[in-house]
Scaffold this motif. Structure first.
Motif, short mmCIF file in Angstrom:
data_model
loop_
_atom_site.label_atom_id
_atom_site.label_comp_id
_atom_site.label_asym_id
_atom_site.label_seq_id
_atom_site.Cartn_x
_atom_site.Cartn_y
_atom_site.Cartn_z
N PHE A 54 0.83 -1.20 0.00
CA PHE A 54 0.00 0.00 0.00
C PHE A 54 0.87 1.26 0.00
CE2 PHE A 54 -3.71 -2.47 1.72
CZ PHE A 54 -4.55 -2.20 0.65
N ILE A 55 1.93 1.24 0.77
CA ILE A 55 2.83 2.40 0.80
C ILE A 55 3.48 2.60 -0.56
CG2 ILE A 55 5.01 3.24 1.79
CD1 ILE A 55 4.09 1.90 4.44
N LEU A 56 3.86 1.51 -1.22
CA LEU A 56 4.46 1.62 -2.55
C LEU A 56 3.46 2.12 -3.58
CD1 LEU A 56 6.69 -1.58 -2.60
CD2 LEU A 56 7.47 0.79 -2.63
N ILE A 57 2.20 1.68 -3.48
CA ILE A 57 1.17 2.18 -4.41
C ILE A 57 0.97 3.67 -4.22
CG2 ILE A 57 -1.30 2.10 -4.93
CD1 ILE A 57 -1.19 -0.91 -4.37
N LEU A 58 0.89 4.11 -2.97
CA LEU A 58 0.74 5.53 -2.69
C LEU A 58 1.96 6.32 -3.18
CD1 LEU A 58 -0.97 7.75 -1.36
CD2 LEU A 58 0.25 7.25 0.76
N SER A 59 3.15 5.78 -2.96
CA SER A 59 4.37 6.45 -3.43
C SER A 59 4.42 6.51 -4.95
CB SER A 59 5.60 5.71 -2.91
OG SER A 59 5.63 5.70 -1.52
N ASP A 60 3.96 5.46 -5.61
CA ASP A 60 3.91 5.46 -7.07
C ASP A 60 2.96 6.54 -7.57
OD1 ASP A 60 4.19 4.67 -9.77
OD2 ASP A 60 2.53 3.26 -9.59
N PHE A 61 1.82 6.67 -6.93
CA PHE A 61 0.86 7.70 -7.34
C PHE A 61 1.45 9.09 -7.14
CE2 PHE A 61 -2.69 10.56 -6.35
CZ PHE A 61 -3.39 10.47 -7.54
N ILE A 62 2.07 9.32 -5.99
CA ILE A 62 2.64 10.64 -5.70
C ILE A 62 3.78 10.97 -6.67
CG2 ILE A 62 3.95 11.96 -3.99
CD1 ILE A 62 2.23 10.54 -1.85
N THR A 63 4.67 10.00 -6.90
CA THR A 63 5.77 10.27 -7.83
C THR A 63 5.27 10.43 -9.27
OG1 THR A 63 6.26 7.90 -8.04
CG2 THR A 63 7.55 9.17 -6.42
N ILE A 116 1.96 -10.71 -3.38
CA ILE A 116 2.13 -9.35 -2.85
C ILE A 116 3.55 -8.86 -3.12
CG2 ILE A 116 2.17 -7.95 -0.76
CD1 ILE A 116 -0.06 -9.78 0.32
N SER A 117 4.53 -9.72 -2.94
CA SER A 117 5.92 -9.32 -3.17
C SER A 117 6.16 -8.99 -4.64
CB SER A 117 6.88 -10.44 -2.74
OG SER A 117 6.75 -10.67 -1.37
N PHE A 118 5.57 -9.78 -5.55
CA PHE A 118 5.70 -9.50 -6.97
C PHE A 118 5.06 -8.15 -7.32
CE2 PHE A 118 3.80 -9.59 -11.22
CZ PHE A 118 4.94 -9.72 -11.98
N LEU A 119 3.86 -7.89 -6.79
CA LEU A 119 3.18 -6.62 -7.07
C LEU A 119 3.96 -5.44 -6.47
CD1 LEU A 119 -0.52 -7.70 -6.45
CD2 LEU A 119 0.63 -7.37 -8.65
N ALA A 120 4.56 -5.65 -5.29
CA ALA A 120 5.36 -4.60 -4.68
C ALA A 120 6.59 -4.30 -5.53
CB ALA A 120 5.76 -5.00 -3.26
N CYS A 121 7.22 -5.32 -6.09
CA CYS A 121 8.37 -5.11 -6.98
C CYS A 121 7.95 -4.34 -8.23
CB CYS A 121 9.01 -6.43 -7.35
SG CYS A 121 9.90 -7.21 -6.01
N THR A 122 6.77 -4.64 -8.75
CA THR A 122 6.25 -3.92 -9.91
C THR A 122 6.06 -2.45 -9.59
OG1 THR A 122 5.11 -5.92 -10.64
CG2 THR A 122 4.36 -3.85 -11.58
N GLU A 123 5.52 -2.16 -8.41
CA GLU A 123 5.34 -0.77 -7.99
C GLU A 123 6.68 -0.07 -7.81
OE1 GLU A 123 2.50 1.16 -7.64
OE2 GLU A 123 1.71 -0.55 -8.75
N LEU A 124 7.65 -0.77 -7.26
CA LEU A 124 8.98 -0.19 -7.07
C LEU A 124 9.61 0.18 -8.41
CD1 LEU A 124 11.16 0.57 -5.01
CD2 LEU A 124 12.07 -1.73 -5.26
N ILE A 125 9.46 -0.67 -9.40
CA ILE A 125 9.97 -0.36 -10.74
C ILE A 125 9.28 0.89 -11.29
CG2 ILE A 125 10.02 -1.17 -13.14
CD1 ILE A 125 10.47 -4.02 -11.97
N SER A 126 7.97 0.99 -11.07
CA SER A 126 7.24 2.16 -11.54
C SER A 126 7.70 3.44 -10.83
CB SER A 126 5.73 1.95 -11.32
OG SER A 126 5.01 3.06 -11.75
N ILE A 127 8.00 3.34 -9.54
CA ILE A 127 8.50 4.49 -8.80
C ILE A 127 9.85 4.93 -9.37
CG2 ILE A 127 9.39 5.25 -6.55
CD1 ILE A 127 7.21 3.46 -5.29
N ILE A 128 10.71 3.97 -9.66
CA ILE A 128 12.03 4.29 -10.23
C ILE A 128 11.87 4.97 -11.59
CG2 ILE A 128 14.16 3.26 -11.13
CD1 ILE A 128 13.90 1.18 -8.85
N GLU A 129 10.93 4.49 -12.40
CA GLU A 129 10.67 5.13 -13.70
C GLU A 129 10.17 6.56 -13.53
OE1 GLU A 129 7.91 2.48 -15.53
OE2 GLU A 129 9.46 1.12 -16.26
N ASN A 130 9.29 6.75 -12.54
CA ASN A 130 8.77 8.11 -12.30
C ASN A 130 9.87 9.05 -11.82
OD1 ASN A 130 6.16 7.44 -13.01
ND2 ASN A 130 5.56 6.93 -10.93
N ILE A 131 10.76 8.56 -10.98
CA ILE A 131 11.88 9.38 -10.52
C ILE A 131 12.79 9.73 -11.70
CG2 ILE A 131 13.98 9.34 -9.10
CD1 ILE A 131 12.35 7.78 -7.02
#
Length: 135
Positions: A54-63, A116-131
């Motif tokens: 959930f924190i990664l999803i929120l961070s992905d949205f914000i970034t 959940i771990s796979f989805l969290a990794c997907t969100e982390l990749i999206s955050i890195i792309e947004n950064i």
């Protein structure tokens, strides 16, 4: 100059949030998401991996919103709806994997934690792309 950029950013985010909660469906959806999030965070069977997702999803949205704003791309409601749909689909995947884990007899397979771990990794990749889009 910096103050005006920051205030413009805050104003556009507040307009986005205001447009999201303007309809009854959006209000019901947002309140349901907040209720589910609070239950998972503070419920009796809270799962730290799920909270991290959930924190990664929120961070992905914000970034994502920040990257759009900094690259002067318009923040479209279609993209925000896509994020909401992604959250719903993630929850369906997690619930389905938990159901499979519950139904299968024997030792627990940790299927839901793997999903959940796979989805969290997907969100982390999206955050890195947004950064990367932020510069």
């Amino acid at each position: 100059m910096k103050g005006s950029i920051f205030s413009d950013y805050i104003e556009s985010v507040s307009l986005l949030i205001g447009s999201l909660v303007s309809s009854m469906f959006s209000k019901l959806f947002c309140s349901g998401c907040i209720s589910a999030l609070l239950y998972f965070v503070y419920g009796e069977n809270s799962n730290p991996i799920l909270m991290s997702m959930f924190i990664l999803i929120l961070s992905d949205f914000i970034t994502g919103v920040t990257a759009s704003y900094l690259s002067e791309e318009p923040i479209e409601s279609r993209k925000v709806f896509r994020t909401a749909l992604k959250i719903v689909l993630y929850m369906v995947l997690v619930a389905s994997s938990h159901a499979v884990e519950t139904i299968v007899p024997g030792e627990p397979f940790f299927i839901d934690n793997t999903v959940i771990s796979f989805l969290a990794c997907t969100e982390l990749i999206s955050i890195i792309e947004n950064i990367g889009k932020m510069g």
